[in-house]
Design a protein around this motif. Structure first.
Motif, mmCIF file in Angstrom:
data_model
loop_
_atom_site.group_PDB
_atom_site.id
_atom_site.type_symbol
_atom_site.label_atom_id
_atom_site.label_comp_id
_atom_site.label_asym_id
_atom_site.label_seq_id
_atom_site.Cartn_x
_atom_site.Cartn_y
_atom_site.Cartn_z
ATOM 1 N N THR A 16 0.965 -1.343 -0.107
ATOM 2 C CA THR A 16 0.024 0.032 0.167
ATOM 3 C C THR A 16 0.875 1.267 0.172
ATOM 4 N N ILE A 17 0.347 2.227 -0.843
ATOM 5 C CA ILE A 17 0.965 3.650 -0.688
ATOM 6 C C ILE A 17 -0.171 4.533 -0.228
ATOM 7 N N ARG B 75 9.283 -1.449 0.481
ATOM 8 C CA ARG B 75 8.692 -1.726 -0.850
ATOM 9 C C ARG B 75 8.149 -0.392 -1.404
ATOM 10 N N THR B 76 7.484 0.591 -0.836
ATOM 11 C CA THR B 76 7.038 1.778 -1.325
ATOM 12 C C THR B 76 8.032 2.771 -1.852
ATOM 13 N N MET C 233 10.119 4.304 -10.184
ATOM 14 C CA MET C 233 8.956 4.599 -11.128
ATOM 15 C C MET C 233 9.222 6.017 -11.181
ATOM 16 N N VAL C 234 9.453 6.688 -10.305
ATOM 17 C CA VAL C 234 9.393 8.217 -10.331
ATOM 18 C C VAL C 234 10.918 8.863 -10.385
ATOM 19 N N ARG C 235 11.805 8.126 -9.734
ATOM 20 C CA ARG C 235 13.188 8.777 -10.076
ATOM 21 C C ARG C 235 14.144 8.067 -10.687
ATOM 22 N N VAL D 294 -3.545 3.564 -2.246
ATOM 23 C CA VAL D 294 -3.060 2.767 -3.552
ATOM 24 C C VAL D 294 -2.634 1.366 -3.336
ATOM 25 N N TYR D 295 -3.305 0.476 -3.779
ATOM 26 C CA TYR D 295 -3.118 -1.044 -3.635
ATOM 27 C C TYR D 295 -2.138 -1.429 -4.697
#
Length: 243
Positions: free
Chosen positions: A108-109, A169-170, A177-179, A144-145
């Motif tokens: 989860t995020i 994990r997050t 994915m972002v960096r 977010v799952y």
């Protein structure tokens, strides 16, 4: 007299049913003989347009006349109601019961109060997923799952394993994915990833990202933050305003 009237009424109702069943049978037979790829039709049913029938094979929809002489592949639009009937039907066919999602196989995020919820199936090698993740940074008050769904490349499984087995994990997911920061090599029990793949096959999740909202709506493909907000509001029964 009352019994006779009841029997006559029942017989009258049965005639259209029998006719419809025979017509569906004729359509199945004609299409199977003329188009071998349509020999395994799951369902035939009339549409709101007189004389036009929906032919369903899995979640693929086609349209035909009462004798199976013509086949149309496209969208059926109700101009009066201003609705895309094909889109509505596919949405219903592909809906996933949110409560049936195996959330233990996701991480989860949480942003803000995390009140709103969405499940997302993503492959770390998916360029569209990276674009989606960057847009998702602008969505607040959501949980977010994240289901790792390695289907695109041979090393998707390796990257998914490293993220799933990471201490955080997050953080590992967001870093990559972002960096664009690759996760460190890690190992652990990855049976959850295999279960995700099995779940995806069962529900015909064929691309990433695929979003599932709490009202069962499925959205394939990357959508922007504004569209995510709209879908979250619809799922929770809220109304949205656009600028």
């Amino acid at each position: 007299m009352k019994l006779i009237s009841t029997l006559l009424a029942a017989a009258t109702l049965a005639v259209p049913c029998l006719t419809a069943t025979a017509q569906e049978s004729d359509i199945r037979k004609a299409l199977a003989e003329r188009i071998p790829q349509m020999d395994k039709i799951d369902e035939v049913r009339p549409t709101p347009m007189k004389g036009l029938y929906e032919v369903r094979i899995g979640t693929d929809l086609f349209y035909t006349d009462a004798k199976g002489n013509y086949v149309i592949q496209g969208e059926l639009i109700d101009t009066k109601a201003r609705r895309n009937l094909t889109e509505d039907r596919i949405a219903k066919l592909t809906a996933v019961d949110f409560s049936a999602l195996p959330l233990k196989d996701a991480f989860t995020i949480v942003r803000g109060d995390g009140k709103r919820k969405v499940a997302v199936f993503e492959d770390p090698n998916c360029g569209y997923c990276k674009r989606f993740e960057r847009d998702l940074q602008n969505v607040d008050n959501v949980t977010v799952y994240l289901f790792l769904y390695p289907i695109l490349s041979p090393d998707s499984a390796e990257k998914s394993r490293n993220i799933w087995c990471a201490k955080d994990r997050t953080a590992a997911w967001q870093d990559y994915m972002v960096r664009d920061k690759a996760p460190a090599t890690a190992s652990c029990d990855t049976s959850a990833l295999q279960r995700n793949l099995a779940f995806g096959r069962k529900h015909k999740i064929t691309g990433t990202p695929t979003l599932i909202f709490t009202n069962g709506t499925r959205v394939p493909g990357a959508i922007g933050a504004q569209e995510v907000e709209k879908r979250l509001a619809e799922a929770s029964g809220e109304t949205t305003t656009t600028n």
